[in-house]
Design an enzyme around this catalytic site. Structure first.
Site, PDB file in Angstrom:
ATOM      1  CE  LYS A 187      21.356 -13.691  24.169  1.00  0.00           C
ATOM      2  NZ  LYS A 187      20.425 -14.166  25.208  1.00  0.00           N
ATOM      3  CB  SER A 231      19.642 -10.940  27.400  1.00  0.00           C
ATOM      4  OG  SER A 231      19.524 -12.323  27.099  1.00  0.00           O
ATOM      5  CB  SER A 273      17.038 -13.855  27.746  1.00  0.00           C
ATOM      6  OG  SER A 273      17.644 -13.096  28.765  1.00  0.00           O
TER       7      SER A 273
END
Lengths: 447, 447
Positions: free
Chosen positions: B84, B153, B177
């Protein structure tokens, strides 16, 4: 739910039966004015819906005018009512949803019709029934969405009441013929305890299973018609009995077929009733109920259907629907013993249900699988109705919820056999609790 | 669920991480061949999905070739992994989902990245994160339906794993997330207990709440990566521990926001687990939990976010999303006391949760509100995630259900703090029980 009041002319036809009866009795309006508004609505809306099999406006208006000049006959004086076209009417054709009886004029009214007339009701016309009030789809469309089914078999009665064409209409239920169309059309529906409403004079009656009921736009109207048909004194419900009901949730072995909106409905009921202090019991029906529904129900229904239509089978088999022809073929293999055993099994299950009702006042369960189906030719295998018909218990549909397409989703309240008034009373209370909840939390069910 | 294997080239990229590691170790294939198939998939599919923020095919292939010539480094030798883009990588740009750091090259890897490299993983590239891993929507689309959100997210990681671009990818969770994008993209997701996976070196870390997790296409892969990151010995799950877990259903105070398919999912779980002999307890969280979620969660998150982004607020406020600008404005009114009280309240709720976990091994609860929303700009108010992040407990998403649009509906398994392995084990068992049920009753959830 779609607001049907905007969909066609709305005058006195917007009122419920109790309101109409009161306004007529007080001289505030006349039966003629009310009937006239109902006919106007039918003229505009029925070409799209097809709720009515037979209606003669001139004749109906004449009935209304006569009643306006007659001293008060009874609780329904001047109130228009729709009669399902499987019930004989002496002054109107009765065709039983088949092509076998074109324009047939019975020699007399069934007891139901006669009783309603005696209470002063205006028989507005005959509402569409599916073939012999059986499960084969009929021509009526759902007033909330004419691409969808209104539910068999008392389809015209449910659609007519939902669409403000008539405040009251009667139905009969062998499987789910009252509660299902009530659920799909979004009206209050009531199927009585077995024999609570007298079915005398019904042609093609399946004697161990056919049950009468009716449709309305309020629970008080359901009670009013129940009182008329049983010769009881009518009193607005809910004034007595302040003790909180004991409630069971009964998902039945049909739960796997419940639609998403139905699962959510029962879940919301759990919350709502718990919030107001009701202790909810989850009722798992024991094995005998599954057994009864897997076989006994069909054994009884199909055998009695076979007997009831003996004449038609002999002379008109080719005019039967494919489904009914299949039933006849199947029924020929039945024996008396199959039938007797099925009756015994149903009786056994009823005795267990009596025990269950010692600890709860009513059961709540879905009225139908979910929103009205778009398949107009379908005959769904599963339902939340057959069991309760066979159990002889009173059932009430509450149009208290809506689904993802903003269409009605019905909640069914089931009470103990012969506790019809109490069941309607509890149904009213539950309906009020749900309405209060949605006032406080106006979250649509389909979120 | 839509079968994504048909949507683009499928070679070695179809395998799970454990399978890849085994095949590389045995010489059945090479890291180069696997990475090459992943890159091919990304080339074809990513223009429509947008899971990757940065990828350099030549550099990645070189890494793979080098590893193919290197002696076995660890459990992930040669296995490609997505990182990420809020985690620093020394050899790739790290932009934190904002325009403030174009092409920024950190001076070193975060601990997570360094540990993965040390275990032999090929860092395939950087996956898209929403702005600073916060709730403001980002650019990635859902691989099952590119008109829908993949969930914020850790959106690129979830979408990339779901679409067979990479077998493993990591994520971070402040609210939901990890679990939410896993639920919406239909992959297995795991958020560790607080600090179970070490977050050292994460820029902008919110120290009392940010938690690491990861995505995979099997629970064993989740466990493999957990073992790598915690320095534990990896063993296939489910071989031990034959005692049936004790399971609680926890609908939380967010239940009113659950979609129809989510209500049905939990209802089916009840049936499935009862059928296999699990005694289910319905867990009603007491008032302190509601209080914590109404205020303390935001007090902690927003204050720590304010501190973590001090530099950027000073110099780059105009580049923040409208949401983040609003937060900054709001946070300026906070005091130390608000924050300290919130931390205390969260601690109190955690101690109650420990008591709840004395009588159940895991809680089941939804992973998200329902299917992926079509609103790509929305920031839903409700979720089934914030609470568990603040409670520091391990969470697993199971992609075990589908909804009315045949899209994934996630079930979340929540275990006691620091019981991460046991929670993954029970999650595997529940997943298998649900799979068995759908084998026996292949009734789609959306019926």
């Amino acid at each position: 739910m779609v607001d049907l009041t905007n969909k066609g002319p709305l005058g006195f036809n917007k009122f419920n039966a109790v309101e109409m009866a009161t306004k007529i009795a007080s001289g505030e309006t006349t039966s003629e004015a009310i009937v006239s508004d109902c006919l106007e609505r039918i003229k505009v809306r029925d070409p799209d819906i097809g709720a009515w099999k037979y209606i003669d406006p001139a004749y109906v208006l004449e009935q209304a005018r006569t009643l306006d000049k007659t001293p008060h006959k009874g609780m329904l004086h001047g109130v228009p009512i729709g009669i399902k076209d499987n019930l004989d009417t002496v002054d109107m054709p009765t065709e039983y949803g088949t092509t076998i009886y074109p324009g047939f004029r019975p020699k007399k009214d069934t007891l139901t019709v006669a009783t309603l007339r005696a209470a002063g009701a205006v028989i507005l016309g005959k509402t569409v029934t599916s073939e012999f009030a059986g499960p084969y789809p009929g021509p009526t469309l759902n007033p909330h969405d004419t691409n969808r089914s209104p539910g068999v078999s008392s389809m015209g009665s449910a659609a007519g009441v939902a669409d403000y064409m008539v405040p009251l209409a009667n139905g009969t239920q062998t499987g789910g013929s009252v509660i299902r169309p009530a659920a799909l059309c979004g009206v209050y529906g009531y199927k009585g305890s077995f024999n609570h409403l007298d079915g005398s004079g019904i042609k093609h009656l399946k004697p161990s299973i056919d049950t009468l009921g009716h449709f309305a736009r309020s629970i008080d109207d359901l009670e009013l018609m129940r009182c008329v048909l049983t010769g009881s004194k009518f009193k607005t419900l809910g004034s007595e009995n302040k003790i909180k009901p004991r409630i069971g949730i009964c998902k039945t072995d049909q739960w796997h077929a419940a639609s998403l909106e139905t699962v959510k409905m029962i879940d919301i009921c759990h919350t709502v009733l718990t919030d107001v202090g009701v202790s909810i019991t989850e009722i798992d029906l024991p094995a005998p109920f599954t057994k009864v529904m897997e076989k006994a129900f069909d054994d009884i229904r199909l055998w009695e259907l076979f007997i009831a239509h003996e004449e038609e089978i002999k002379h008109h088999l080719h005019e039967f629907s494919p489904w009914l022809q299949g039933v006849v073929k199947h029924a020929e293999q039945y024996t008396d013993q199959t039938y007797t055993e099925a009756l015994e099994e149903a009786k056994g299950a009823r005795s267990i249900l009596r025990v269950i009702f010692e600890s709860v006042d009513v059961l709540i369960t879905p009225g139908a699988l979910g929103e009205a189906p778009t398949n107009l030719k379908g005959m769904p295998v599963n339902n939340f109705n057959n069991l309760w018909t066979l159990m002889y218990v009173p059932c009430v549909n509450l149009p208290a919820f809506t689904g993802p397409n903003n269409l009605p989703v019905g909640l069914q309240i089931v009470g103990p056999q012969d506790q019809d008034k109490r069941t309607l009373e509890v149904a009213l209370w539950v309906d009020q609790m749900i309405a209060k909840h949605f006032e406080a939390y106006p979250v649509p069910i389909y979120q």
